[in-house]
Design a protein around this motif. Structure first.
Motif, PDB file in Angstrom:
ATOM      1  N   LEU A 102       0.844  -1.180   0.000  1.00 21.81           N
ATOM      2  CA  LEU A 102       0.000   0.000   0.000  1.00 21.81           C
ATOM      3  C   LEU A 102       0.883   1.235   0.000  1.00 21.81           C
ATOM      4  O   LEU A 102       1.757   1.379   0.850  1.00 21.81           O
ATOM      5  CB  LEU A 102      -0.875  -0.017   1.260  1.00 21.81           C
ATOM      6  N   VAL A 103       0.663   2.097  -0.973  1.00 24.12           N
ATOM      7  CA  VAL A 103       1.458   3.312  -1.060  1.00 24.12           C
ATOM      8  C   VAL A 103       0.595   4.494  -0.661  1.00 24.12           C
ATOM      9  O   VAL A 103      -0.520   4.642  -1.145  1.00 24.12           O
ATOM     10  CB  VAL A 103       2.009   3.501  -2.481  1.00 24.12           C
ATOM     11  N   ILE A 104       1.106   5.291   0.269  1.00 24.07           N
ATOM     12  CA  ILE A 104       0.363   6.468   0.711  1.00 24.07           C
ATOM     13  C   ILE A 104       1.053   7.702   0.151  1.00 24.07           C
ATOM     14  O   ILE A 104       2.231   7.936   0.422  1.00 24.07           O
ATOM     15  CB  ILE A 104       0.330   6.552   2.250  1.00 24.07           C
ATOM     16  N   ILE A 105       0.322   8.461  -0.646  1.00 24.82           N
ATOM     17  CA  ILE A 105       0.889   9.697  -1.166  1.00 24.82           C
ATOM     18  C   ILE A 105       0.005  10.857  -0.726  1.00 24.82           C
ATOM     19  O   ILE A 105      -1.149  10.663  -0.342  1.00 24.82           O
ATOM     20  CB  ILE A 105       1.036   9.684  -2.708  1.00 24.82           C
ATOM     21  N   LYS A 164       0.813  11.678   6.589  1.00 23.47           N
ATOM     22  CA  LYS A 164       1.152  10.327   6.102  1.00 23.47           C
ATOM     23  C   LYS A 164       2.144   9.648   7.045  1.00 23.47           C
ATOM     24  O   LYS A 164       1.933   8.523   7.479  1.00 23.47           O
ATOM     25  CB  LYS A 164       1.796  10.381   4.702  1.00 23.47           C
ATOM     26  N   SER A 165       3.241  10.364   7.331  1.00 25.92           N
ATOM     27  CA  SER A 165       4.264   9.784   8.205  1.00 25.92           C
ATOM     28  C   SER A 165       3.700   9.526   9.594  1.00 25.92           C
ATOM     29  O   SER A 165       3.965   8.490  10.200  1.00 25.92           O
ATOM     30  CB  SER A 165       5.456  10.728   8.322  1.00 25.92           C
ATOM     31  N   THR A 166       2.916  10.484  10.077  1.00 25.38           N
ATOM     32  CA  THR A 166       2.325  10.330  11.401  1.00 25.38           C
ATOM     33  C   THR A 166       1.504   9.053  11.472  1.00 25.38           C
ATOM     34  O   THR A 166       1.564   8.303  12.450  1.00 25.38           O
ATOM     35  CB  THR A 166       1.438  11.547  11.728  1.00 25.38           C
ATOM     36  N   SER A 179      13.414  10.062  -0.005  1.00 25.22           N
ATOM     37  CA  SER A 179      13.356  11.535  -0.034  1.00 25.22           C
ATOM     38  C   SER A 179      14.690  12.200   0.295  1.00 25.22           C
ATOM     39  O   SER A 179      14.943  13.326  -0.102  1.00 25.22           O
ATOM     40  CB  SER A 179      12.302  12.040   0.941  1.00 25.22           C
ATOM     41  N   ALA A 180      15.560  11.492   1.038  1.00 24.21           N
ATOM     42  CA  ALA A 180      16.835  12.104   1.412  1.00 24.21           C
ATOM     43  C   ALA A 180      17.963  11.687   0.468  1.00 24.21           C
ATOM     44  O   ALA A 180      19.125  11.969   0.727  1.00 24.21           O
ATOM     45  CB  ALA A 180      17.184  11.732   2.846  1.00 24.21           C
ATOM     46  N   THR A 190       5.517   7.920   0.369  1.00 22.59           N
ATOM     47  CA  THR A 190       6.520   8.380  -0.594  1.00 22.59           C
ATOM     48  C   THR A 190       6.028   9.563  -1.419  1.00 22.59           C
ATOM     49  O   THR A 190       4.837   9.848  -1.472  1.00 22.59           O
ATOM     50  CB  THR A 190       6.912   7.226  -1.553  1.00 22.59           C
ATOM     51  N   HIS A 191       6.979  10.241  -2.028  1.00 23.30           N
ATOM     52  CA  HIS A 191       6.654  11.260  -3.037  1.00 23.30           C
ATOM     53  C   HIS A 191       7.014  10.746  -4.416  1.00 23.30           C
ATOM     54  O   HIS A 191       6.891  11.447  -5.405  1.00 23.30           O
ATOM     55  CB  HIS A 191       7.438  12.549  -2.762  1.00 23.30           C
ATOM     56  N   GLU A 192       7.494   9.505  -4.470  1.00 32.33           N
ATOM     57  CA  GLU A 192       7.997   8.932  -5.720  1.00 32.33           C
ATOM     58  C   GLU A 192       6.823   8.405  -6.529  1.00 32.33           C
ATOM     59  O   GLU A 192       6.411   7.259  -6.377  1.00 32.33           O
ATOM     60  CB  GLU A 192       8.982   7.804  -5.380  1.00 32.33           C
TER      61      GLU A 192
END
Lengths: 223, 205
Positions: free
Chosen positions: B33-36, B43-45, B171-172, B199-201
């Motif tokens: 599952l990808v959360i964007i 999202k991270s929280t 991201s980094a 992700t932002h990817e």
């Protein structure tokens, strides 16, 4: 009156064997006090990081009291004051070790606190997310990294405490300064003898600096 | 089929800010599952709540059948869950004082009580799997960002997790290193690992 002063090297050299009789006291008080101070520093430093106020407040009180009062007052209090309270005399060497221990312990608490706080929170999170307990995370991840950063300020505190032992001449401990005073009382060569005393302190502190630098360099290349 | 992650009506506030509002989320075994979403949208929280790095205020959160109470009230369940849930962070968070191999061995040694030999073998196997078998005895700082993140993935896998959480894993990274990390993640997905990825990817999504 002829006031031309000439430094008498011979007088300085002659005093050295007598002065060195004070060296074991200086070293013993420094070492004993700093070892206990280190343990106190770890204890109170970690307590001061605790979230619960009843752990944090006593630690903060201890740190502020011993950082905020002169070590000379502290040792006078321990040597002359405490015996009234406990009903037994305290010998000067013990009083000196206790003074160095509690005084350096307060500063070392702050070193420990700063060292632990300087480790990024992500390190702790990584440990916890792997299933390590809080204690394991601290012991295997945070502490080794924090300790490495604590070495320079710990060395700094050791040097301060070694020099602080010179104050204990006032309660009659036969350390370096006291030996100097006794010697001068017989020879009246104050300038030369205090010069020799200063050089001996410098010898101790420079040796320590050098050892610390070697240790720091080693632990860095061991990374 | 039971859900590995089952979240119902989860709420989380940061002071006045209502970051997570009545979140429902179900993840089944083997699902990726990808959360964007926009930065700061929680999202991270959300995925940090799943292994208890963040506490939530109300709602229900179950991981592999273990119920995690709001406001960090269930230390027992938390310990169990963290052993089963691996996490990969944006900033890698490798342990700089340990070698790459020791980074991976730490949890198997201390949490799973493996002996040193088995843990080392496991570490080497995982390093080979993420394509950096020859870096085992280096320290993290000697590796590129992409290699570091692959070590971090190997470190999480060493606990043989039932679920992997990825918190902006690329991201980094410099652009040219994103690919190598995504490749490892794709392989994991193919092997049937259950994954939750923030992700932002967009390409990966």
């Amino acid at each position: 009156m002829d006031n031309q002063f000439e430094f008498d090297w011979q007088a300085a050299f002659n005093s050295v064997p007598f002065l060195l009789k004070g060296l074991p006291y200086t070293l013993m008080i420094s070492f004993g006090g700093l070892v206990i101070g280190f343990l106190l520093g770890i204890l109170f430093g970690l307590l001061s990081l605790n979230k619960k106020w009843y752990f944090r407040w006593p630690a903060t009180a201890y740190i502020e009291i011993f950082r905020g009062t002169p070590i000379l007052v502290q040792v006078l209090f321990i040597f002359y004051g405490l015996p009234d309270l406990i009903g037994a005399p305290i010998d000067p060497v013990t009083a000196s070790i206790v003074a160095i221990a509690f005084n350096s312990g307060a500063y070392i608490s702050e070193v420990v606190r700063g060292g632990v706080q300087s480790i990024a929170k992500g390190q702790q999170e990584a440990g916890l997310s792997l299933g390590l307990t809080r204690v394991q995370t601290f012991w295997y991840i945070t502490w080794p990294q924090a300790f490495r950063r604590m070495i320079p300020p710990l060395g700094n505190q050791a040097i301060v405490s070694i020099k602080d032992t010179s104050l204990f001449s006032v309660i009659g401990v036969g350390e370096l300064v006291r030996q100097g005073q006794v010697y001068i009382a017989n020879t009246f060569t104050a300038f030369e003898v205090y010069f020799a005393v200063a050089i001996i302190y410098l010898g101790i502190t420079l040796s320590l600096s050098l050892l610390l630098r070697i240790y720091e360099h080693r632990s860095k290349s061991a990374v | 089929m039971p859900y590995i992650v089952n979240i119902e009506k989860l709420n989380k506030h940061f002071g006045q800010l209502h970051v997570l509002k009545d979140i429902d989320l179900q993840v089944t075994q083997g699902e990726v599952l990808v959360i964007i979403g926009a930065s700061g949208s929680g999202k991270s929280t959300l995925i940090r709540c799943i292994n208890g790095l963040e506490e939530y205020d109300s709602g229900e959160l179950k991981v592999d059948g273990h119920k995690l109470e709001p406001k960090g009230k269930s230390q027992q369940a938390l310990n169990t869950i963290r052993k089963e849930v691996g996490m990969v962070f944006q900033q890698f968070n490798l342990f700089p004082h340990l070698t790459v191999q020791r980074n991976i061995m730490l949890a198997p040694l201390k949490v799973r009580n493996k002996n040193t030999q088995d843990a080392a073998k496991l570490a080497d196997k995982l390093l080979a799997r993420v394509g950096i078998a020859n870096q085992a005895h280096k320290h993290p700082e000697q590796l590129s960002g992409g290699q570091q993140q692959r070590v971090a993935i190997a470190r999480a896998l060493a606990m043989e997790p039932r679920l992997m959480l990825f918190d902006e894993p690329t991201s980094a990274l410099d652009p040219e290193m994103v690919g190598e990390v995504l490749d490892v993640m794709r392989d994991l997905a193919k092997e049937g690992m259950t994954m939750l990825v923030v992700t932002h990817e967009m390409g990966f999504a």
